[in-house]
Design an enzyme around this catalytic site. Structure first.
Site, short mmCIF file in Angstrom:
data_model
loop_
_atom_site.label_atom_id
_atom_site.label_comp_id
_atom_site.label_asym_id
_atom_site.label_seq_id
_atom_site.Cartn_x
_atom_site.Cartn_y
_atom_site.Cartn_z
N GLY A 119 0.82 -1.21 0.00
CA GLY A 119 0.00 0.00 0.00
C GLY A 119 0.85 1.26 0.00
N THR A 120 1.93 1.24 0.74
CA THR A 120 2.79 2.42 0.85
C THR A 120 3.32 2.84 -0.53
OG1 THR A 120 3.43 1.82 3.08
CG2 THR A 120 4.91 3.32 1.92
N ASN A 140 -7.85 3.78 9.04
CA ASN A 140 -7.21 2.66 9.74
C ASN A 140 -7.38 2.72 11.25
OD1 ASN A 140 -5.49 4.88 8.72
ND2 ASN A 140 -3.97 4.05 10.15
N GLN A 188 -7.69 -0.43 4.07
CA GLN A 188 -8.43 -0.96 5.23
C GLN A 188 -9.85 -1.41 4.86
OE1 GLN A 188 -7.25 -1.76 8.07
NE2 GLN A 188 -5.28 -0.72 8.02
N SER A 229 -3.70 -3.47 -0.35
CA SER A 229 -2.53 -4.13 0.25
C SER A 229 -2.91 -5.56 0.60
CB SER A 229 -2.12 -3.36 1.51
OG SER A 229 -1.12 -4.07 2.19
N HIS A 287 -1.41 -7.79 2.82
CA HIS A 287 -1.29 -8.36 4.16
C HIS A 287 -2.42 -7.97 5.11
CE1 HIS A 287 0.51 -4.93 6.60
NE2 HIS A 287 0.68 -4.48 5.38
N THR A 294 11.99 -6.67 -11.31
CA THR A 294 11.52 -8.06 -11.45
C THR A 294 10.47 -8.34 -10.38
OG1 THR A 294 13.66 -8.66 -12.31
CG2 THR A 294 12.27 -10.47 -11.53
N CYS A 326 1.66 2.18 12.29
CA CYS A 326 2.90 2.85 11.93
C CYS A 326 3.28 3.91 12.95
CB CYS A 326 2.78 3.48 10.55
SG CYS A 326 2.26 2.30 9.33
C1 PLP Z 1 -4.85 3.06 5.36
C2 PLP Z 1 -3.52 2.45 5.08
N1 PLP Z 1 -2.90 2.76 3.94
C3 PLP Z 1 -1.72 2.23 3.62
C4 PLP Z 1 -1.07 1.36 4.46
C5 PLP Z 1 0.27 0.81 4.06
O1 PLP Z 1 0.15 -0.44 3.45
P1 PLP Z 1 1.41 -1.42 3.40
O2 PLP Z 1 1.64 -1.91 4.79
O3 PLP Z 1 1.00 -2.51 2.46
O4 PLP Z 1 2.55 -0.64 2.86
C6 PLP Z 1 -1.66 1.01 5.67
C7 PLP Z 1 -0.98 0.11 6.63
O5 PLP Z 1 -1.17 0.12 7.81
C8 PLP Z 1 -2.93 1.57 5.98
O6 PLP Z 1 -3.56 1.27 7.12
#
Ligand code: PLP
Length: 381
Positions: free
Chosen positions: A71-72, A149, A177, A197, A199, A235, A321
């Protein structure tokens, strides 16, 4: 000691079926998906099948799925990619976005772009008025998360769409989320881009996707060999992508039952939390069925979190985070919540494997820990 995991918004356990489909891509000789021989073709087929699984789960076209490292990266990709297309433009976001939207926008600000913030209400949602307050004309991107989140509050995507259309800007939502907890249909949201994302939906960590509709044109974040339609060179992580595809397939089959199940647990939890005097944030608005963000007046969140962890309950304080960061949640501050109360904030996020028994055990433990903490506070006073 029994370990009860109540932190599914941070990450989820890998589904065994997901692990099963990933293993051959970890154990066997890999081909590079760009190679023309049979190993390469096999790897390419696996990636394209996963792309179809992701697309199917969110009602998008496979060509709209761009795999990323999570996601990041997808969020950084859309911010950077949309901004570079239009120099001297304004980037718009809500003031409760995840840092992986907020920080790249701030970084672009240092490089000459402008940023405008949509302020949320006391309940943590972006209202029509907030959009009306944005006066900037040359807007290149507007990004508002589908579900928060921390609070779980769900945002109105129609407002995002209307605003972006009026400003002729790209619209994006971070659905990290929401996906897997509510039905997410890219085709019905009428927005240009969306972040996912793996995970958070019982898939592997380190993989995700930017869903980008065919009409949208952005610049790449990572240049190189031209993978992922030239937008994300490098890759591919085949095992992770294959696992993400399977996780998407499984979650779309189970989203309704999972959400009904976690809602039951959420209802039990919240009745008891309120009896104990907790404030539940974003309680009055549409929220994710698994998320409860709450605080007790005069009880420090991290102290209670540590006490509960010692008793076998894993919960979070604010976003995953920022749990190392002692500052109160930026989401709660944006909602105008008092700083002292915000410092007490704790988040419980249920998942598929949690049970009613676990929740009841948690309540009993919480009662005892609260009593102990209150006694300690009384002695110290
Ligand atoms: C709303 C939201 N966006 C993005 C992310 C980041 O995703 P990733 O952990 O896959 O980088 C998170 C992770 O906690 C999230 O809660």
């Amino acid at each position: 000691m029994q370990k009860n995991y109540f932190d599914h918004n941070a990450t989820t356990a890998l589904d065994k079926k997901v692990l099963g489909v990933m293993m051959p891509y970890i154990e066997m000789q890999q081909g590079n998906p760009t190679s023309q021989h049979s190993f390469g073709r096999h790897a390419r087929t696996a990636i394209e099948e996963a792309r179809e699984q992701v697309a199917l789960a969110i009602h998008a076209h496979p060509s709209e799925v761009i795999f990323t490292s999570g996601g990041t990266e997808a969020n950084n990709m859309i911010v950077h990619g949309a901004a570079i297309k239009e120099r001297e433009s304004t980037l718009v976001r809500s003031n409760i976005e995840h840092p992986c939207i907020a920080r790249p926008m701030e970084a672009m600000k240092h490089q000459g772009w402008k940023q405008a913030l949509l302020n949320v209400s006391q309940d943590g949602v972006v209202t029509k008025e907030a959009y009306k307050n944005i006066t900037a004309e040359n807007v290149s991107l507007v990004s508002v998360m589908l579900a928060n989140n921390e609070t779980g509050a769900i945002q109105d995507m129609a407002l995002l769409h209307d605003f972006a259309k009026e400003k002729k800007a790209l619209s994006h939502t971070d659905a990290v989320q929401a996906f897997g907890k509510v039905d997410v249909r890219f085709d019905e949201l009428h927005i240009d881009a969306m972040t996912l994302s793996s995970h958070k939906i019982y898939g592997p960590q380190g993989v995700g996707a930017l869903i980008l509709n065919k009409r949208s044109d952005i610049e790449p974040l990572i240049y190189g060999g031209g993978q992922e339609k030239n937008l994300r060179s490098g890759t591919e992580n085949i095992a992770a992508i294959v696992g993400f595809g399977k996780a998407c397939e499984l979650i779309s089959e189970s989203v309704k039952t999972t959400s009904t199940h976690t809602h039951e647990l959420q209802k039990i939890l919240e009745v008891h939390l309120k009896d104990l005097g907790a404030v539940i944030f974003s309680e009055k608005v549409a929220r994710l069925n698994n998320t409860t963000f709450f605080a007790f007046k005069d009880i420090e969140g991290s102290t209670l979190l540590t006490a509960l962890d010692k008793k076998g309950f894993a919960i979070a304080s604010g976003s995953a985070c920022s749990s190392v960061n002692k500052e109160p949640s930026h989401v709660l501050l944006a909602m105008g919540i008092d700083e002292d109360l915000a410092r007490g904030a704790l988040r419980i996020s249920f998942g598929q494997r949690n049970s009613v028994t676990e929740v009841k055990d948690f309540i009993e433990t919480l009662k005892k820990e609260l009593q102990t903490l209150k006694q300690l506070t009384a002695i110290a006073a």
